[in-house]
Design a protein around this motif. Structure first.
Motif, mmCIF file in Angstrom:
data_model
loop_
_atom_site.group_PDB
_atom_site.id
_atom_site.type_symbol
_atom_site.label_atom_id
_atom_site.label_comp_id
_atom_site.label_asym_id
_atom_site.label_seq_id
_atom_site.Cartn_x
_atom_site.Cartn_y
_atom_site.Cartn_z
ATOM 1 N N ALA A 117 -50.023 -28.102 4.846
ATOM 2 C CA ALA A 117 -48.659 -27.621 5.036
ATOM 3 C C ALA A 117 -47.673 -28.347 4.121
ATOM 4 C CB ALA A 117 -48.247 -27.783 6.501
ATOM 5 N N LEU A 118 -47.873 -29.650 3.960
ATOM 6 C CA LEU A 118 -46.995 -30.417 3.085
ATOM 7 C C LEU A 118 -47.144 -29.961 1.636
ATOM 8 C CD1 LEU A 118 -44.994 -32.759 2.729
ATOM 9 C CD2 LEU A 118 -46.963 -34.304 2.523
ATOM 10 N N GLY A 119 -48.372 -29.794 1.192
ATOM 11 C CA GLY A 119 -48.581 -29.324 -0.176
ATOM 12 C C GLY A 119 -48.018 -27.930 -0.406
ATOM 13 N N THR A 120 -48.234 -27.008 0.561
ATOM 14 C CA THR A 120 -47.696 -25.654 0.430
ATOM 15 C C THR A 120 -46.175 -25.662 0.391
ATOM 16 O OG1 THR A 120 -49.618 -24.774 1.612
ATOM 17 C CG2 THR A 120 -47.669 -23.362 1.463
ATOM 18 N N THR A 121 -45.565 -26.485 1.243
ATOM 19 C CA THR A 121 -44.100 -26.564 1.272
ATOM 20 C C THR A 121 -43.551 -27.053 -0.057
ATOM 21 O OG1 THR A 121 -44.169 -27.027 3.647
ATOM 22 C CG2 THR A 121 -42.135 -27.562 2.487
ATOM 23 N N VAL A 122 -44.191 -28.077 -0.609
ATOM 24 C CA VAL A 122 -43.679 -28.663 -1.849
ATOM 25 C C VAL A 122 -43.820 -27.685 -3.006
ATOM 26 C CG1 VAL A 122 -44.046 -30.493 -3.548
ATOM 27 C CG2 VAL A 122 -44.033 -31.040 -1.110
ATOM 28 N N TRP A 123 -44.994 -27.056 -3.143
ATOM 29 C CA TRP A 123 -45.167 -26.194 -4.309
ATOM 30 C C TRP A 123 -44.351 -24.917 -4.196
ATOM 31 C CZ3 TRP A 123 -46.641 -21.313 -5.515
ATOM 32 C CH2 TRP A 123 -47.392 -20.576 -4.591
ATOM 33 N N LEU A 201 -46.977 -9.251 -0.385
ATOM 34 C CA LEU A 201 -45.969 -9.902 0.449
ATOM 35 C C LEU A 201 -46.580 -10.813 1.497
ATOM 36 C CD1 LEU A 201 -43.116 -7.306 1.100
ATOM 37 C CD2 LEU A 201 -43.060 -9.374 -0.300
ATOM 38 N N ALA A 202 -47.797 -10.562 1.906
ATOM 39 C CA ALA A 202 -48.464 -11.392 2.909
ATOM 40 C C ALA A 202 -49.182 -12.580 2.283
ATOM 41 C CB ALA A 202 -49.451 -10.560 3.720
ATOM 42 N N THR A 203 -48.941 -12.842 1.017
ATOM 43 C CA THR A 203 -49.564 -13.952 0.308
ATOM 44 C C THR A 203 -48.479 -14.975 -0.083
ATOM 45 O OG1 THR A 203 -49.292 -12.944 -1.882
ATOM 46 C CG2 THR A 203 -51.270 -12.352 -0.620
ATOM 47 N N PRO A 204 -48.889 -16.149 -0.557
ATOM 48 C CA PRO A 204 -47.869 -17.100 -1.025
ATOM 49 C C PRO A 204 -46.973 -16.556 -2.120
ATOM 50 C CG PRO A 204 -49.977 -18.195 -0.732
ATOM 51 C CD PRO A 204 -50.232 -16.748 -0.534
ATOM 52 N N VAL A 207 -44.093 -14.742 -0.519
ATOM 53 C CA VAL A 207 -43.101 -15.694 -0.021
ATOM 54 C C VAL A 207 -42.274 -16.244 -1.182
ATOM 55 C CG1 VAL A 207 -42.783 -17.872 1.203
ATOM 56 C CG2 VAL A 207 -44.550 -16.278 1.949
ATOM 57 N N LEU A 208 -42.947 -16.530 -2.312
ATOM 58 C CA LEU A 208 -42.240 -17.053 -3.478
ATOM 59 C C LEU A 208 -41.241 -16.030 -4.018
ATOM 60 C CD1 LEU A 208 -42.183 -19.528 -5.386
ATOM 61 C CD2 LEU A 208 -43.834 -18.308 -6.823
ATOM 62 N N LEU A 209 -41.645 -14.769 -4.085
ATOM 63 C CA LEU A 209 -40.742 -13.723 -4.547
ATOM 64 C C LEU A 209 -39.532 -13.580 -3.628
ATOM 65 C CD1 LEU A 209 -40.005 -11.282 -6.341
ATOM 66 C CD2 LEU A 209 -41.454 -9.873 -4.838
ATOM 67 N N ALA A 210 -39.768 -13.611 -2.325
ATOM 68 C CA ALA A 210 -38.657 -13.484 -1.378
ATOM 69 C C ALA A 210 -37.693 -14.664 -1.495
ATOM 70 C CB ALA A 210 -39.210 -13.386 0.046
ATOM 71 N N GLU A 211 -38.207 -15.872 -1.663
ATOM 72 C CA GLU A 211 -37.328 -17.036 -1.782
ATOM 73 C C GLU A 211 -36.532 -17.001 -3.086
ATOM 74 O OE1 GLU A 211 -39.600 -20.584 -1.221
ATOM 75 O OE2 GLU A 211 -39.729 -20.319 0.961
ATOM 76 N N ILE A 212 -37.162 -16.588 -4.181
ATOM 77 C CA ILE A 212 -36.420 -16.482 -5.448
ATOM 78 C C ILE A 212 -35.332 -15.427 -5.329
ATOM 79 C CG2 ILE A 212 -36.625 -15.790 -7.867
ATOM 80 C CD1 ILE A 212 -39.387 -17.078 -7.918
ATOM 81 N N THR A 213 -35.650 -14.301 -4.697
ATOM 82 C CA THR A 213 -34.656 -13.241 -4.537
ATOM 83 C C THR A 213 -33.474 -13.706 -3.706
ATOM 84 O OG1 THR A 213 -36.432 -11.588 -4.645
ATOM 85 C CG2 THR A 213 -34.312 -10.868 -3.753
ATOM 86 N N TYR A 214 -33.732 -14.445 -2.662
ATOM 87 C CA TYR A 214 -32.650 -14.861 -1.769
ATOM 88 C C TYR A 214 -31.836 -16.025 -2.325
ATOM 89 C CZ TYR A 214 -30.204 -16.589 2.325
ATOM 90 O OH TYR A 214 -29.228 -17.039 3.180
ATOM 91 N N PHE A 215 -32.489 -16.998 -2.965
ATOM 92 C CA PHE A 215 -31.796 -18.226 -3.346
ATOM 93 C C PHE A 215 -31.225 -18.207 -4.762
ATOM 94 C CE2 PHE A 215 -34.663 -19.930 0.020
ATOM 95 C CZ PHE A 215 -33.663 -20.398 0.868
ATOM 96 N N THR A 216 -31.521 -17.200 -5.564
ATOM 97 C CA THR A 216 -30.977 -17.147 -6.925
ATOM 98 C C THR A 216 -29.448 -17.160 -6.952
ATOM 99 O OG1 THR A 216 -32.934 -16.067 -7.843
ATOM 100 C CG2 THR A 216 -30.868 -15.771 -9.031
#
Length: 334
Positions: A117-123, A201-204, A207-216
Motif C-alpha cells: 500500500a505504501l509503495g502504491t501510494t507513493v508511485w 479504469l479498474a487498474t492503477p 486511477v492515475l488518469l482520474a487523479e491527473i484529470t482532477y488535480f491538473t
C-alpha cells in the motif's frame, strides 16, 4: 614739614563733601542682566499640553489582546481536530487487545499489505504529480499566450473546477470509459461484440488518469497567475531577435514559471497521497493505497489499532510534505 603734617591730618567727614561712594562693582558676566527677572521654570517635555487632566486609563498590551482574540479558534481547533488526532495516536500506542506500546507498529510494518500500500501510494502520487505538471504547464501556456475565443471563460472555469469533489470526476470517467460506459457501448453497437475494449479504469492506470484529470487545475491556477505577471516585452524582444517559440518557452517563460510549478506540484503531491474517493469510485480492487488500507482495517476488519498505525504514518508523511509545500510556496511568493 608742613607737607608731611598735611598728609597726616585726617580730613574731617564734613569736608569730604558729598562725593558719592563708588558704585559696587557688578560681577563679570552679570552687568548686562540688569534687573531682568530670571527665566521661568521650564515644563517637562510632553506635559505642557496636559494641564491638570488626569492620567489615561492603562491600556491592554497588544500581545495580550492578540492572544485573547486567538484563544477561541485555538480552543475550537483543539476540540475538533487535535483531540481526535491525539486519540488516534494513543490508540496506536496502547491497543485495546493489550501488548507493548510499539507492538502494533512492528506488526503493521512487517505486513506485506502495508508495504504494498505504501509503495502504491507513493508511485501513484508521484506519477499523478508529474502528469499534472506537464499537462498543466502546456494548458496554461495555451490559455495565457495563444489567443483564441473563450480563453478568459476557460480560465474562469478552472476556478470553478477547483470546487468540484473528486468523486464527481471519477463518476464522469465511468460514464465515458466504464464497463457499460459510452465508449464501450459505441464499440459493441458497431462490432456486435459482447463487451467493449475499455477496462483500464479498474487498474492503477485508471486511477492515475482520474487523479491527473482532477488535480491538473491545481497546477494551472498558480501558473496562470505567474504568467499574468510576466513582462510581455521580454517575449517580444526574444521573438524580434529570431528566437523560436520552443526556445522562448525554455529560456524566458519556464524560469519565471518554476516557483509556481514547484508550489502547485507540492500541493498536488500532498493531495494525491491522501486521496480516497477516486480510488474507491474507480472500483480498482487491486489498487490499495494507505487511505484504502485504513478503511479496510477499520471498517472491514475492525482492527482499529492497525488502522491507527497506518493513519499515523499517513499523517506524518502528509505533514512533512505540507511543510515542504509551505517552504516552496513562501519562496515562490504564494
Amino acid at each position: 614739614m608742613a607737607e608731611a603734617t598735611r598728609r597726616a591730618v585726617p580730613v574731617p567727614a564734613e569736608h569730604r563733601g558729598s562725593a558719592p561712594d563708588p558704585a559696587p562693582q557688578t560681577p563679570a558676566g552679570l552687568k548686562d542682566r540688569g534687573s531682568a527677572p530670571g527665566p521661568a521654570p521650564q515644563t517637562p517635555a510632553g506635559l505642557e499640553e496636559r494641564g491638570s487632566a488626569p492620567d489615561p486609563a492603562p491600556r491592554t498590551p497588544a500581545g495580550l489582546k492578540s492572544a485573547l482574540w486567538a484563544l477561541p479558534p485555538v480552543v475550537v481547533l483543539g476540540l475538533v481536530f487535535l483531540y481526535p488526532l491525539a486519540l488516534v495516536v494513543q490508540q496506536s500506542l496502547s491497543p485495546e487487545n493489550g501488548g507493548g506500546a510499539f507492538d502494533a507498529y512492528a506488526s503493521v510494518f512487517a505486513s506485506q499489505s502495508f508495504r504494498e500500500a505504501l509503495g502504491t501510494t507513493v508511485w501513484l502520487a508521484v506519477g499523478a504529480t508529474a502528469g499534472c505538471l506537464v499537462l498543466g504547464f502546456v494548458l496554461a501556456l495555451i490559455i495565457a499566450f495563444v489567443p483564441f475565443p473563450g480563453a478568459r471563460a476557460v480560465a474562469k472555469f478552472i476556478d470553478v473546477f477547483l470546487s468540484f469533489p473528486s468523486f464527481l470526476i471519477t463518476l464522469a470517467l465511468l460514464f465515458v470509459y466504464g464497463t457499460v460506459g459510452m465508449a464501450n457501448g459505441l464499440v459493441t453497437d458497431l462490432t456486435g461484440a459482447a463487451e467493449g475494449p475499455f477496462h483500464f479504469l479498474a487498474t492503477p492506470w485508471g486511477v492515475l488518469l482520474a487523479e491527473i484529470t482532477y488535480f491538473t487545475p491545481f497546477v494551472m491556477r498558480p501558473l496562470l497567475a505567474a504568467f499574468s505577471q510576466l513582462d510581455t516585452a521580454q517575449l517580444e524582444v526574444a521573438a524580434g531577435l529570431g528566437a523560436r517559440p520552443a526556445r522562448i518557452v525554455r529560456q524566458v517563460i519556464l524560469p519565471e514559471a518554476l516557483p509556481a510549478l514547484a508550489a502547485g506540484g507540492s500541493l498536488v503531491l500532498v493531495m494525491c497521497l491522501n486521496e480516497f474517493g477516486i480510488v474507491l469510485f474507480t472500483g480498482a480492487k487491486d489498487v490499495t493505497t494507505l487511505p484504502m488500507l485504513i478503511y479496510g482495517k477499520a471498517i472491514l476488519e475492525s482492527d482499529y489499532a492497525a488502522a491507527c498505525v497506518v493513519a499515523v504514518v499517513n499523517i506524518a508523511i502528509s505533514v512533512g510534505l505540507f511543510g515542504l509545500y509551505r517552504v516552496v510556496g513562501k519562496r515562490a511568493g504564494a
